[in-house]
Each structure stands twice: as structure tokens, then as C-alpha cells.
Scaffold this motif. Structure first.
Motif, PDB file in Angstrom:
ATOM      1  N   UNK A 156       0.806  -1.218   0.000  1.00 57.37           N
ATOM      2  CA  UNK A 156       0.000   0.000   0.000  1.00 57.37           C
ATOM      3  C   UNK A 156       0.838   1.267   0.000  1.00 57.37           C
ATOM      4  N   UNK A 157       2.136   1.142   0.267  1.00 54.61           N
ATOM      5  CA  UNK A 157       3.022   2.313   0.296  1.00 54.61           C
ATOM      6  C   UNK A 157       4.245   2.046  -0.577  1.00 54.61           C
ATOM      7  N   UNK A 158       5.117   3.044  -0.652  1.00 55.14           N
ATOM      8  CA  UNK A 158       6.265   2.941  -1.555  1.00 55.14           C
ATOM      9  C   UNK A 158       7.501   2.354  -0.903  1.00 55.14           C
ATOM     10  N   UNK A 159       7.573   2.303   0.426  1.00 55.65           N
ATOM     11  CA  UNK A 159       8.782   1.830   1.083  1.00 55.65           C
ATOM     12  C   UNK A 159       8.413   1.035   2.330  1.00 55.65           C
ATOM     13  N   UNK A 160       9.330   0.189   2.820  1.00 53.79           N
ATOM     14  CA  UNK A 160       9.036  -0.656   3.977  1.00 53.79           C
ATOM     15  C   UNK A 160       8.718   0.117   5.250  1.00 53.79           C
ATOM     16  N   UNK A 161       9.407   1.245   5.471  1.00 53.99           N
ATOM     17  CA  UNK A 161       9.157   2.013   6.696  1.00 53.99           C
ATOM     18  C   UNK A 161       7.726   2.530   6.748  1.00 53.99           C
ATOM     19  N   UNK A 162       7.232   3.013   5.622  1.00 52.79           N
ATOM     20  CA  UNK A 162       5.843   3.490   5.576  1.00 52.79           C
ATOM     21  C   UNK A 162       4.865   2.325   5.685  1.00 52.79           C
ATOM     22  N   UNK A 163       5.228   1.194   5.074  1.00 48.67           N
ATOM     23  CA  UNK A 163       4.358   0.023   5.153  1.00 48.67           C
ATOM     24  C   UNK A 163       4.258  -0.480   6.589  1.00 48.67           C
ATOM     25  N   UNK A 164       5.334  -0.306   7.331  1.00 51.53           N
ATOM     26  CA  UNK A 164       5.325  -0.726   8.734  1.00 51.53           C
ATOM     27  C   UNK A 164       4.257   0.026   9.521  1.00 51.53           C
ATOM     28  N   UNK A 165       4.065   1.295   9.204  1.00 48.85           N
ATOM     29  CA  UNK A 165       3.001   2.069   9.856  1.00 48.85           C
ATOM     30  C   UNK A 165       1.627   1.502   9.544  1.00 48.85           C
ATOM     31  N   UNK A 166       1.437   1.034   8.309  1.00 48.91           N
ATOM     32  CA  UNK A 166       0.150   0.449   7.925  1.00 48.91           C
ATOM     33  C   UNK A 166      -0.049  -0.913   8.583  1.00 48.91           C
ATOM     34  N   UNK A 167       1.036  -1.675   8.674  1.00 49.98           N
ATOM     35  CA  UNK A 167       0.940  -3.020   9.250  1.00 49.98           C
ATOM     36  C   UNK A 167       0.529  -2.953  10.717  1.00 49.98           C
ATOM     37  N   UNK A 168       1.084  -1.983  11.443  1.00 51.31           N
ATOM     38  CA  UNK A 168       0.765  -1.843  12.864  1.00 51.31           C
ATOM     39  C   UNK A 168      -0.183  -0.672  13.113  1.00 51.31           C
ATOM     40  N   UNK A 169      -1.011  -0.396  12.146  1.00 52.76           N
ATOM     41  CA  UNK A 169      -2.054   0.618  12.336  1.00 52.76           C
ATOM     42  C   UNK A 169      -3.043   0.133  13.398  1.00 52.76           C
ATOM     43  N   UNK A 170      -3.653   1.050  14.153  1.00 50.44           N
ATOM     44  CA  UNK A 170      -4.546   0.627  15.244  1.00 50.44           C
ATOM     45  C   UNK A 170      -5.659  -0.310  14.808  1.00 50.44           C
ATOM     46  N   UNK A 171      -6.282  -0.061  13.648  1.00 49.09           N
ATOM     47  CA  UNK A 171      -7.415  -0.901  13.255  1.00 49.09           C
ATOM     48  C   UNK A 171      -6.952  -2.330  12.959  1.00 49.09           C
ATOM     49  N   UNK A 172      -5.740  -2.500  12.386  1.00 47.70           N
ATOM     50  CA  UNK A 172      -5.250  -3.846  12.091  1.00 47.70           C
ATOM     51  C   UNK A 172      -4.829  -4.566  13.370  1.00 47.70           C
ATOM     52  N   UNK A 173      -4.185  -3.854  14.278  1.00 46.48           N
ATOM     53  CA  UNK A 173      -3.799  -4.443  15.552  1.00 46.48           C
ATOM     54  C   UNK A 173      -5.030  -4.859  16.346  1.00 46.48           C
ATOM     55  N   UNK A 174      -6.056  -4.021  16.343  1.00 49.49           N
ATOM     56  CA  UNK A 174      -7.275  -4.358  17.070  1.00 49.49           C
ATOM     57  C   UNK A 174      -7.950  -5.589  16.480  1.00 49.49           C
ATOM     58  N   UNK A 175      -7.887  -5.746  15.158  1.00 50.68           N
ATOM     59  CA  UNK A 175      -8.465  -6.935  14.537  1.00 50.68           C
ATOM     60  C   UNK A 175      -7.744  -8.197  14.996  1.00 50.68           C
ATOM     61  N   UNK A 176      -6.418  -8.152  15.059  1.00 49.74           N
ATOM     62  CA  UNK A 176      -5.653  -9.300  15.532  1.00 49.74           C
ATOM     63  C   UNK A 176      -5.943  -9.583  17.010  1.00 49.74           C
ATOM     64  N   UNK A 177      -6.045  -8.533  17.813  1.00 44.50           N
ATOM     65  CA  UNK A 177      -6.354  -8.724  19.233  1.00 44.50           C
ATOM     66  C   UNK A 177      -7.761  -9.282  19.426  1.00 44.50           C
ATOM     67  N   UNK A 178      -8.687  -8.881  18.567  1.00 40.94           N
ATOM     68  CA  UNK A 178     -10.050  -9.417  18.652  1.00 40.94           C
ATOM     69  C   UNK A 178     -10.055 -10.905  18.342  1.00 40.94           C
ATOM     70  N   UNK A 179      -9.299 -11.313  17.335  1.00 39.59           N
ATOM     71  CA  UNK A 179      -9.195 -12.738  17.020  1.00 39.59           C
ATOM     72  C   UNK A 179      -8.576 -13.504  18.191  1.00 39.59           C
TER      73      UNK A 179
END
Length: 373
Positions: A156-179
Motif C-alpha cells: 500500500x506504500x512505496x517503502x518498507x518504513x511506511x508500510x510498517x506504519x500500515x501493518x501496525x495501524x490501530x485498526x489492524x492491531x485491534x483486529x488481531x487482538x479481537x481474534x
């Protein structure tokens, strides 16, 4: 009476076993992990086939592209069979044929990825149809594996550092915690505690500052395979914890096991330090009062105690059962506090966030660490 006392002692001595991850959940998580990892592979970036093996002590990362893909596919087929969602022989042979030519051209690589995507959809539907638990476990395995896959190959982004922000975005983390929360009755509680706390720490750490290499410089795309490897190792630890491939206690050595006692003492002090100042004097006064009352009214106290024991015995409650109940209660409480202390230590030891975000050590912190050693 003796038999009842013996039975009460045996029950009191019986250890409280900690719950482990169930087999169906473990296999579904493993299957989800493997499918996501295979989908993220880029066959054209893997090693080309060589007529002569350079090293007989091969690992899967050193295999040629066709061999690596075949290995991953056969491993997925084996785990899928154990998970109750087997891959048909015809389908497996078709996938193996695509894997053999995937590294030859972009079209072959895309064809294999589309086939893996269809296989993923088939697994997801079958596991969800069979059980909501296995469906969620499979989804959790996908999420964990994809945490590193997306950093290695940004989507979704151009570089790994920016993608890291998307990977650990609050909504994605909350989805994993809900599971994790939905699966908590079937997963090792220490593993759940550790992974949940890690996710919160990574979410806050990634959002607080851009990742840095060891020398403090910003991580570039070229450093994705080295500077961000701690993310990959962290996801592997999560998989090992949740599937039970590695016992949580195995992550701490003998030296670190001593920290569990320190953590237990810290938690006990933190939990009971507030009521102690008024509870201890109250217990002392109550004991002195009862002692004085018993000494001045010895015979009345004995008669009253005899009546109380008779009434209690009429309900089938004996001294042995009361002692056994108290022992079991204390043992259960002790096991609970010990497991909490153990979970806290394992959580700290299995977190790799400090490798990507080195903590700032203050002079007071340095002195405290030296004194602790």
C-alpha cells in the motif's frame, strides 16, 4: 475419616496444569501462516537451479526456486490434511506444475500466485464452514505471517518504513487482538498475554517514531531484508507461542527464571501494599481480642466450638475437607500469581521491539541496571 483426609491431601497436592493451545487451533494458525508466506514469495528473486549442490547442509532458504516452492506446497498439503481440509491430489499436482515454471517468467509467477489465492479462499471457506474457531485461527495465522510479508514487499506504500506504519495501524492491531480474544479459551494464556502486549507495544512504538537502523539512520528500502529482520523474527515468535511449537518457558534461560521470583514479589507488593497498613493492625487486634476472650471464657468457648463443629458436620463438612479446600484455594491463588509473573517475564524476553527502537537509557536507569547485576 482417614480416607477423607488422604483424599483431601491428594487433591491439595495435585498441580494446576496450564491450558495449552488445542490441536485444531494450532493447525489452523499454522496453515494460515504457511499459505500467506507462500503467497508472498517472489520465485524470480529466489535462487536459480544449480546442477551441483554447493552445500549438502541445505536449509529451505538456500533451495532453488522450484525446490523451495515444492517444499512449501507439500508442507501446506500436509498441514491441511491434519487440519481436516486436505488438498486433492489433482489440485496438488497442478500447483506443483505451476511451481516448477514460476521462476521462469513474470507470467508464470503471476499464475502461481493466482492459484495460491484460490487455494487460500478454499481453505478459508472450508475451515469457517467446519468451525468458527478454526476459521478465526486460520485468519489469525494469515495476519501474523502477513505482518512481515507486507514489510518485505510493500503493498500500500512505496517503502518498507511506511508500510510498517500500515501493518501496525490501530485498526489492524485491534483486529488481531479481537481474534486472539475470541480464541483465548483454546490458546495458551501466557501466549495470548505475550502476543497481545507485543501488539500494543509495536503499535505504539511504530507510531511514535520512524524505524531506525543500528547506527540511528532511517531505514531505506535496501535495508528491508536486514534492518527490519526483527519484525520477521517477532512474527516467528508469535507463531511459535500461539501454535505451541515452542513452550513459553523455553524462551527464558535459567538466569532469567530467577526474574520470575522477583516479578512475583513485585506483583504481590503492588497488589497488597495498600491494604497492608490497616489490615495487619486489624488482624492483630482481632487475634488479641479472641485470645483474651478465650482465656477468660475457656469452657464457654469450647462448648460453642463443639456446637459449631456438630452443625458443620451435619452438612457433611469435615475438618479434612475444610483443610483441603483451604489448601486448594491457596494453591490455585499461588499458581495464578506465579503464571502472571511468568507471563510478564516471558512477554519482556520475547519482545524484539527494542532491536528496531533502541530504548533510551537514562543515568538513573544505568545505575539501577548495574546494581541489579
Amino acid at each position: 475419616m482417614a480416607e477423607q483426609a488422604s483424599a483431601g491431601d491428594e487433591q491439595a497436592k495435585a498441580p494446576t496444569a496450564r491450558r495449552s493451545t488445542t490441536d485444531d487451533v494450532s493447525r489452523a494458525i499454522d496453515l494460515g501462516w504457511r499459505v500467506a508466506a507462500l503467497y508472498s514469495l517472489r520465485p524470480r528473486t529466489l535462487r536459480p537451479p544449480s546442477p551441483v549442490a554447493e552445500n549438502l547442509l541445505l536449509n529451505r532458504r538456500s533451495l532453488a526456486a522450484s525446490d523451495r516452492l515444492e517444499l512449501e506446497l507439500r508442507a501446506i498439503a500436509g498441514v491441511a490434511a491434519d487440519a481436516g481440509s486436505p488438498v486433492e491430489d489433482v489440485e496438488l499436482q497442478r500447483l506443483l506444475a505451476l511451481a516448477a515454471t514460476a521462476a521462469a517468467s513474470p507470467e508464470g509467477e503471476d499464475a502461481l500466485r493466482r492459484a495460491v489465492a484460490r487455494l487460500h479462499l478454499s481453505f478459508a471457506m472450508r475451515l469457517w464452514a467446519a468451525s468458527e474457531t478454526t476459521g478465526k485461527a486460520y485468519e489469525l495465522g494469515n495476519f501474523i505471517s502477513d505482518t512481515w510479508n507486507r514489510v518485505l514487499w510493500p503493498r500500500t506504500t512505496a517503502d518498507p518504513a511506511s508500510e510498517l506504519l500500515e501493518v501496525f495501524a490501530p485498526f489492524r492491531v485491534e483486529r488481531m487482538k479481537l481474534l486472539l480474544d475470541d480464541l483465548q479459551a483454546r490458546v495458551d494464556p501466557i501466549a495470548t498475554h505475550a502476543v497481545t502486549n507485543h501488539l500494543d507495544a509495536w503499535r505504539d512504538g511504530v507510531a511514535g517514531a520512524p524505524p531506525q537502523a543500528a547506527d540511528g539512520a532511517p531505514v531505506s528500502s535496501q535495508q528491508a531484508a536486514s534492518g527490519l529482520r526483527s519484525v520477521e523474527r517477532q512474527t516467528i515468535i508469535w507463531r511459535q507461542l500461539l501454535t505451541g511449537d515452542k513452550e513459553p518457558e523455553a524462551f527464558i534461560g535459567h538466569e532469567r527464571r530467577a526474574e520470575v521470583r522477583d516479578e512475583l514479589t513485585k506483583q504481590l507488593w503492588k497488589r497488597y501494599r495498600r491494604p497492608l497498613p490497616w489490615l495487619l493492625p486489624l488482624v492483630a487486634l482481632l487475634g488479641l481480642g479472641l485470645g483474651a476472650l478465650y482465656s477468660h471464657h475457656h469452657e464457654d468457648a469450647q462448648r460453642l466450638l463443639g456446637v459449631a463443629l456438630t452443625l458443620v458436620g451435619a452438612f457433611g463438612i469435615t475438618r479434612a475437607t475444610m483443610i483441603g479446600t483451604v489448601r486448594r484455594g491457596l494453591q490455585s491463588w499461588g499458581d495464578l500469581m506465579w503464571n502472571r509473573a511468568l507471563a510478564a517475564v516471558i512477554c519482556r524476553e520475547t519482545s524484539l521491539l527494542h532491536e528496531l527502537y533502541p530504548p533510551v537509557i537514562t543515568p538513573a536507569g544505568w545505575i539501577k541496571r548495574r546494581l541489579r547485576w
